[in-house]
Design an enzyme around this catalytic site. Structure first.
Site, PDB file in Angstrom:
ATOM      1  N   GLY A   1      23.264  30.972  51.430  1.00  0.00           N
ATOM      2  CA  GLY A   1      23.721  31.540  50.165  1.00  0.00           C
ATOM      3  C   GLY A   1      22.612  31.913  49.205  1.00  0.00           C
ATOM      4  O   GLY A   1      22.872  32.487  48.147  1.00  0.00           O
ATOM      5  N   HIS A   2      21.373  31.627  49.520  1.00  0.00           N
ATOM      6  CA  HIS A   2      20.251  31.853  48.586  1.00  0.00           C
ATOM      7  C   HIS A   2      19.109  32.548  49.305  1.00  0.00           C
ATOM      8  O   HIS A   2      18.106  31.901  49.597  1.00  0.00           O
ATOM      9  CB  HIS A   2      19.779  30.520  48.007  1.00  0.00           C
ATOM     10  CG  HIS A   2      18.973  30.655  46.758  1.00  0.00           C
ATOM     11  ND1 HIS A   2      17.606  30.792  46.752  1.00  0.00           N
ATOM     12  CD2 HIS A   2      19.354  30.674  45.465  1.00  0.00           C
ATOM     13  CE1 HIS A   2      17.169  30.863  45.505  1.00  0.00           C
ATOM     14  NE2 HIS A   2      18.214  30.794  44.713  1.00  0.00           N
ATOM     15  N   PHE A   3      19.059  33.667  49.531  1.00  0.00           N
ATOM     16  CA  PHE A   3      20.044  34.738  49.497  1.00  0.00           C
ATOM     17  C   PHE A   3      20.151  35.276  50.914  1.00  0.00           C
ATOM     18  O   PHE A   3      19.134  35.412  51.585  1.00  0.00           O
ATOM     19  CB  PHE A   3      19.608  35.841  48.533  1.00  0.00           C
ATOM     20  CG  PHE A   3      19.458  35.343  47.121  1.00  0.00           C
ATOM     21  CD1 PHE A   3      20.571  35.236  46.297  1.00  0.00           C
ATOM     22  CD2 PHE A   3      18.229  34.943  46.636  1.00  0.00           C
ATOM     23  CE1 PHE A   3      20.444  34.783  44.992  1.00  0.00           C
ATOM     24  CE2 PHE A   3      18.100  34.482  45.334  1.00  0.00           C
ATOM     25  CZ  PHE A   3      19.203  34.398  44.506  1.00  0.00           C
TER      26      PHE A   3
END
Length: 145
Positions: A46-48
């Protein structure tokens, strides 16, 4: 100090154990540790997703874990003795560059002061001899549980 030794001095486990090896340790003074950053770490989903970078808070946490090892070794204790070192303050944090999968973080920590049970440390994280993050961290010992 191998990962097996590191696990004796930190209560953290996957996915939050952020020290892979300790290269140098001078009791009561300093520690140098490594964190190998890999694409398989959960934060990168999720990052990224399109450009994975290690969150700054994870770099600070890795530095904080290095302070915990230094404090435990300096006080001749371990988490299994019912004690933990807790982060109680962060000052002067600076993020200068990104950390990406494949990088190796070198975590360098020096004791600044120890007053009334509060340890203050000067910390920096580097990749390829370039400063990534610098900070002053404070921790104290508490009874676990």
């Amino acid at each position: 100090m191998s990962i097996q030794d590191v696990k004796n001095y930190l209560p953290h486990r996957y996915p939050f154990l952020l020290i892979d090896r300790v290269l140098e340790l001078e009791i009561g003074k300093s520690i140098v540790a490594l964190k190998n950053v890999t694409f398989n770490e959960p934060q990168f989903t999720g990052h990224f997703p399109e450009q994975p970078i290690m969150p700054g808070v994870m770099i600070v946490e890795a530095l904080a874990q290095a302070t915990g090892i230094l404090a435990f070794k300096s006080e001749a204790g371990k988490p299994i003795d019912g004690q933990i070192y807790m982060l109680v303050g962060i000052d002067k944090v600076r993020f200068k560059r990104m950390v990406e999968p494949g990088d190796q973080l070198r975590l360098e920590v020096e004791v600044i002061t120890i007053k009334r049970g509060i340890w203050k440390f000067k910390c920096k994280a580097t990749v390829d001899n370039q400063i990534i993050t610098s900070a002053e961290l404070m921790c104290t010992q508490r009874t676990a549980g």
